[in-house]
Design a protein around this motif. Structure first.
Motif, PDB file in Angstrom:
ATOM      1  N   ILE A  92      14.536  -0.333   6.107  1.00 46.26           N
ATOM      2  CA  ILE A  92      14.125  -1.909   5.668  1.00 46.26           C
ATOM      3  C   ILE A  92      12.915  -1.644   4.700  1.00 46.26           C
ATOM      4  O   ILE A  92      11.882  -2.170   5.977  1.00 46.26           O
ATOM      5  CB  ILE A  92      14.303  -2.777   6.336  1.00 46.26           C
ATOM      6  CG1 ILE A  92      15.435  -3.272   7.742  1.00 46.26           C
ATOM      7  CG2 ILE A  92      14.674  -4.246   5.509  1.00 46.26           C
ATOM      8  CD1 ILE A  92      16.428  -2.993   6.411  1.00 46.26           C
ATOM      9  N   THR A  93      12.797  -1.930   3.331  1.00 50.02           N
ATOM     10  CA  THR A  93      10.775  -1.301   3.058  1.00 50.02           C
ATOM     11  C   THR A  93      10.460  -3.132   3.129  1.00 50.02           C
ATOM     12  O   THR A  93      10.828  -4.100   3.719  1.00 50.02           O
ATOM     13  CB  THR A  93      11.611  -1.015   1.154  1.00 50.02           C
ATOM     14  OG1 THR A  93      11.812  -1.682   0.989  1.00 50.02           O
ATOM     15  CG2 THR A  93      11.818   0.211   1.433  1.00 50.02           C
ATOM     16  N   GLY A  94       9.233  -2.998   2.685  1.00 47.60           N
ATOM     17  CA  GLY A  94       8.754  -4.086   1.821  1.00 47.60           C
ATOM     18  C   GLY A  94       7.841  -4.719   3.627  1.00 47.60           C
ATOM     19  O   GLY A  94       7.474  -5.503   3.080  1.00 47.60           O
ATOM     20  N   ARG A  95       7.673  -4.186   4.597  1.00 54.46           N
ATOM     21  CA  ARG A  95       6.366  -4.219   5.544  1.00 54.46           C
ATOM     22  C   ARG A  95       5.366  -4.653   4.644  1.00 54.46           C
ATOM     23  O   ARG A  95       4.331  -3.891   3.618  1.00 54.46           O
ATOM     24  CB  ARG A  95       6.160  -3.429   6.333  1.00 54.46           C
ATOM     25  CG  ARG A  95       7.654  -3.348   7.509  1.00 54.46           C
ATOM     26  CD  ARG A  95       7.289  -2.605   8.659  1.00 54.46           C
ATOM     27  NE  ARG A  95       5.940  -2.237   8.508  1.00 54.46           N
ATOM     28  CZ  ARG A  95       6.171  -0.662   9.846  1.00 54.46           C
ATOM     29  NH1 ARG A  95       7.079  -0.630   9.996  1.00 54.46           N
ATOM     30  NH2 ARG A  95       5.008   0.061   9.626  1.00 54.46           N
ATOM     31  N   PRO A  96       4.635  -5.506   5.191  1.00 56.70           N
ATOM     32  CA  PRO A  96       2.990  -5.669   4.630  1.00 56.70           C
ATOM     33  C   PRO A  96       1.819  -4.495   4.407  1.00 56.70           C
ATOM     34  O   PRO A  96       2.030  -4.210   3.121  1.00 56.70           O
ATOM     35  CB  PRO A  96       2.163  -6.862   5.492  1.00 56.70           C
ATOM     36  CG  PRO A  96       4.305  -7.536   6.330  1.00 56.70           C
ATOM     37  CD  PRO A  96       4.361  -6.798   6.366  1.00 56.70           C
ATOM     38  N   ASP A  97       2.709  -3.766   5.562  1.00 51.83           N
ATOM     39  CA  ASP A  97       1.500  -1.926   5.581  1.00 51.83           C
ATOM     40  C   ASP A  97       1.762  -1.756   4.335  1.00 51.83           C
ATOM     41  O   ASP A  97       1.371  -0.038   4.696  1.00 51.83           O
ATOM     42  CB  ASP A  97       1.086  -2.384   6.998  1.00 51.83           C
ATOM     43  CG  ASP A  97       2.528  -1.433   7.493  1.00 51.83           C
ATOM     44  OD1 ASP A  97       3.846  -1.490   6.681  1.00 51.83           O
ATOM     45  OD2 ASP A  97       2.151  -0.851   9.107  1.00 51.83           O
ATOM     46  N   GLY A  98       3.058  -1.660   4.062  1.00 47.59           N
ATOM     47  CA  GLY A  98       3.456  -0.993   2.711  1.00 47.59           C
ATOM     48  C   GLY A  98       4.858   0.306   2.951  1.00 47.59           C
ATOM     49  O   GLY A  98       5.106   0.772   2.921  1.00 47.59           O
ATOM     50  N   GLY A  99       5.085  -0.036   4.631  1.00 42.73           N
ATOM     51  CA  GLY A  99       5.912   1.359   5.984  1.00 42.73           C
ATOM     52  C   GLY A  99       7.667   0.262   5.698  1.00 42.73           C
ATOM     53  O   GLY A  99       7.273  -0.648   4.927  1.00 42.73           O
TER      54      GLY A  99
END
Length: 155
Positions: free
Chosen positions: A74-81
């Protein structure tokens, strides 16, 4: 009953929430609200609540003799991961693990809004795949059917 506020939910609150109530709260959010939720500090609790509930929503009679290991990104984490999970179906049971565990039969990659639509069954995963919103590698037949192995309460 008041609607569950996912933005302020804690892991404990989510664990105590019935799946139908949780899905209703998720389904009620707009795409903009889901984007904000998944960019907030509540993201990990929400994603974890979704995956850890999968074994209780699994219907072995629908899966039949299927044996599969699916990796989810699941993409789009605030850290870019991305949030990575493994969902394994074998011997009439479903287990989940944080991270990618073992060789995958199918790997699914999608953004948080599309993930919410897949989980709440408000989006068409086949169309999402065809339009590039979901990336699938491996057993595409499994990709088309894996959602039917789980009960998603009508919210």
């Amino acid at each position: 009953m008041t609607q569950l506020d996912l933005m302020s939910a804690t892991p404990e609150t989510l664990a105590a929430t019935e799946p139908a109530e949780f899905l209703a709260a998720l389904k009620a959010l707009s795409d903009k609200d889901i984007t904000a939720l998944m960019a907030s500090g509540a993201r990990e609790a929400v994603v974890s609540a979704i995956f850890t509930r999968m074994p209780e929503l699994f219907r072995p009679e629908r899966a039949g003799s299927t044996t599969a290991t699916t990796h989810w990104d699941i993409t789009g984490r605030p850290d870019g991961g991305s949030d990575q999970w493994t969902v394994r179906i074998a011997d009439g049971a479903c287990t989940v693990h944080r991270g990618h565990d073992g060789d995958s039969t199918l790997t699914l990659t999608m953004g948080p809004v599309d993930f919410a639509k897949v989980i709440t069954k408000t989006g068409n995963p086949v169309m999402m795949f065809l339009t590039g919103k979901i990336k699938a590698q491996g057993d595409l037949g499994l990709a088309a059917n894996v959602g039917s192995f789980f009960d998603v309460a009508k919210a």
